[in-house]
Motif scaffolding. Structure first.
Motif, mmCIF file in Angstrom:
data_model
loop_
_atom_site.group_PDB
_atom_site.id
_atom_site.type_symbol
_atom_site.label_atom_id
_atom_site.label_comp_id
_atom_site.label_asym_id
_atom_site.label_seq_id
_atom_site.Cartn_x
_atom_site.Cartn_y
_atom_site.Cartn_z
ATOM 1 N N MET A 1 33.625 22.797 -14.573
ATOM 2 C CA MET A 1 33.305 23.478 -13.056
ATOM 3 C C MET A 1 32.605 24.888 -13.360
ATOM 4 N N THR A 2 31.673 25.110 -12.589
ATOM 5 C CA THR A 2 30.646 25.713 -12.406
ATOM 6 C C THR A 2 30.494 26.027 -10.814
ATOM 7 N N ILE A 3 31.235 26.531 -10.238
ATOM 8 C CA ILE A 3 30.763 27.587 -8.829
ATOM 9 C C ILE A 3 29.951 28.153 -8.464
ATOM 10 N N LEU A 4 28.819 27.772 -7.750
ATOM 11 C CA LEU A 4 28.187 28.855 -7.157
ATOM 12 C C LEU A 4 28.575 29.315 -5.987
ATOM 13 N N VAL A 5 28.944 30.854 -6.040
ATOM 14 C CA VAL A 5 29.156 31.476 -4.582
ATOM 15 C C VAL A 5 27.868 32.118 -3.664
ATOM 16 N N THR A 6 26.766 31.801 -2.966
ATOM 17 C CA THR A 6 26.393 32.501 -2.307
ATOM 18 C C THR A 6 26.864 33.853 -1.113
ATOM 19 N N GLY A 7 26.740 34.702 -0.713
ATOM 20 C CA GLY A 7 27.328 35.748 -0.445
ATOM 21 C C GLY A 7 28.216 36.309 -0.693
ATOM 22 N N ALA A 8 28.040 36.224 -2.019
ATOM 23 C CA ALA A 8 29.154 36.717 -3.262
ATOM 24 C C ALA A 8 29.986 37.796 -3.071
ATOM 25 N N THR A 9 29.347 38.769 -2.267
ATOM 26 C CA THR A 9 29.451 40.748 -2.397
ATOM 27 C C THR A 9 29.605 40.985 -0.503
ATOM 28 N N GLY A 10 29.780 39.903 -0.275
ATOM 29 C CA GLY A 10 29.593 39.976 0.848
ATOM 30 C C GLY A 10 31.861 39.714 2.044
ATOM 31 N N THR A 11 31.593 39.990 2.713
ATOM 32 C CA THR A 11 33.265 39.648 3.610
ATOM 33 C C THR A 11 33.910 38.814 3.232
ATOM 34 N N VAL A 12 33.245 37.789 2.784
ATOM 35 C CA VAL A 12 34.015 36.207 2.277
ATOM 36 C C VAL A 12 33.842 35.924 1.567
ATOM 37 N N GLY A 13 33.179 36.325 0.817
ATOM 38 C CA GLY A 13 32.291 36.000 -0.639
ATOM 39 C C GLY A 13 33.153 36.689 -1.899
ATOM 40 N N ARG A 14 33.458 38.338 -1.616
ATOM 41 C CA ARG A 14 33.841 38.708 -2.310
ATOM 42 C C ARG A 14 35.752 37.994 -2.903
ATOM 43 N N HIS A 15 36.028 37.827 -1.634
ATOM 44 C CA HIS A 15 37.580 37.284 -2.229
ATOM 45 C C HIS A 15 37.570 35.779 -2.550
ATOM 46 N N LEU A 16 36.394 34.932 -2.335
ATOM 47 C CA LEU A 16 36.253 33.858 -2.177
ATOM 48 C C LEU A 16 36.064 33.590 -4.250
ATOM 49 N N VAL A 17 35.261 34.941 -4.418
ATOM 50 C CA VAL A 17 34.793 35.007 -5.757
ATOM 51 C C VAL A 17 36.372 35.220 -6.718
ATOM 52 N N ARG A 18 36.986 35.673 -5.935
ATOM 53 C CA ARG A 18 38.759 35.768 -7.017
ATOM 54 C C ARG A 18 39.437 35.048 -6.307
ATOM 55 N N HIS A 19 39.871 34.348 -5.457
ATOM 56 C CA HIS A 19 39.868 32.928 -5.590
ATOM 57 C C HIS A 19 40.051 32.606 -6.153
ATOM 58 N N LEU A 20 38.199 32.213 -6.776
ATOM 59 C CA LEU A 20 38.138 30.991 -7.968
ATOM 60 C C LEU A 20 38.765 31.508 -9.455
ATOM 61 N N LEU A 21 38.546 32.706 -9.170
ATOM 62 C CA LEU A 21 38.982 33.259 -10.444
ATOM 63 C C LEU A 21 40.122 32.446 -11.110
ATOM 64 N N GLU A 22 40.744 32.848 -9.927
ATOM 65 C CA GLU A 22 42.220 33.028 -10.148
ATOM 66 C C GLU A 22 43.085 31.684 -10.420
ATOM 67 N N ARG A 23 42.087 30.647 -10.346
ATOM 68 C CA ARG A 23 42.412 29.042 -9.845
ATOM 69 C C ARG A 23 41.378 28.393 -11.431
ATOM 70 N N GLY A 24 40.909 29.772 -12.225
ATOM 71 C CA GLY A 24 40.577 29.059 -13.203
ATOM 72 C C GLY A 24 38.857 29.326 -13.400
ATOM 73 N N ALA A 25 38.319 28.822 -12.125
ATOM 74 C CA ALA A 25 37.096 28.393 -12.313
ATOM 75 C C ALA A 25 36.026 29.151 -13.168
ATOM 76 N N ARG A 26 35.360 29.179 -13.366
ATOM 77 C CA ARG A 26 33.817 29.357 -14.165
ATOM 78 C C ARG A 26 33.215 29.510 -12.161
ATOM 79 N N VAL A 27 32.582 30.581 -12.023
ATOM 80 C CA VAL A 27 32.114 31.728 -10.510
ATOM 81 C C VAL A 27 30.654 32.100 -11.028
#
Length: 291
Positions: A1-27
């Protein structure tokens, strides 16, 4: 599963990237400049501009889920929402979260009309907004000067917004839902400042302005950043700076019920209660310490 995060360096996006990595997702992270994005190890950074559909095809290639924001780099609602959604569907994405802003643009209607398993996230007020609103004033002084110090908000920690998005994208089961995301408590602006004082060990003062004083101060050159953002979200070219000030004053004076109502959606989706403003203030205390 590859998940695309738009706004990845923004206020929410940077946290979302970390959460998804912790779940083992490909980001995969969409950013206008991958060289300066400072993303965590293991994240695939792809260059692109969400407002320019012609730059997005490589970012969407092979993704199974996508987190979308409804605004471009200038904070204006996207005008190419239909094209973005068509691209996501053609690429094979099955699931999408949409982070709403001040107002809907073209993205939300296109997502709702699509075959995607979509979920809309509508946080009313980010705790992080106080960094923009009060950070400079508190680094250079000991007071905040604003009207309506007793205005109330159930502000939410940006990491909790990201936690909801990560759960939805990774697990599914929330198709067609629109979540009104709030923190665990309704606080006044005055109380939020007191909590920052407790976190920093400082004696801070809320100096309440009258509406007339606020009009005068906010109309000077070097306007408050939150007013600039609000203006960017309003696409009506006839709206003046004075109009924006009046809109914000009305919001402060009489917030609607939606903007002050607590919900349990964070815990409902993630299984954990939302973080308190005291937790957020402790995490960001250094940003409010006197220079």
């Amino acid at each position: 599963m590859t998940i695309l995060v738009t706004g990845a360096t923004g206020t929410v996006g940077r946290h979302l990237v970390r959460h998804l990595l912790e779940r083992g997702a490909r980001v995969r992270a969409l950013t206008r400049d991958p060289a300066t994005a400072a993303l965590p190890e293991g994240v695939e950074a792809v260059a692109g501009d969400l407002a320019d559909t012609t730059t997005l095809e490589p970012a969407f290639d092979g993704v199974t889920a996508v987190h979308l924001i409804n605004f471009a780099g200038d904070y204006r609602p996207l005008r190419n929402g239909g094209q973005i959604v068509d691209l996501a569907v053609r690429a094979g994405a099955r699931r999408a979260t949409v982070l709403g802003g001040w107002r809907e643009g073209t993205l939300e209607p296109a997502v709702r009309a699509s075959a995607l398993e979509w979920t809309v996230l509508n946080p009313v007020n980010f705790m992080a907004n106080v960094l923009t609103d009060w950070g400079e004033a508190l680094r250079s002084g000991d007071r905040v000067r604003e009207p309506y110090g007793d205005r109330k908000s159930p502000a939410i920690h940006e990491a909790d917004i990201a936690g909801v998005a990560a759960t939805v994208l990774a697990e599914g089961g929330h198709g067609g839902a629109s979540y009104h995301l709030t923190g665990p408590e309704v606080l006044t602006a005055r109380r939020m400042l007191a909590i920052i004082g407790e976190a920093t060990g400082r004696r801070l003062r809320f100096e309440e302005l009258t509406p007339e004083q606020a009009r005068e101060e906010w109309s000077r050159p070097g306007e408050r950043p939150d007013l600039a953002v609000f203006r960017a979200f309003n696409q009506d070219p006839s709206v003046t700076a004075a109009d924006v000030v009046e809109i914000v004053l009305r919001m402060y004076a009489a917030p609607n019920e939606y903007a002050t109502t607590l919900t349990g959606h964070v815990e409902q989706v993630t299984g954990r209660p939302p973080r308190t403003f005291a937790q957020w203030a402790a995490e960001h205390a250094a940003a409010f310490r006197r220079r």
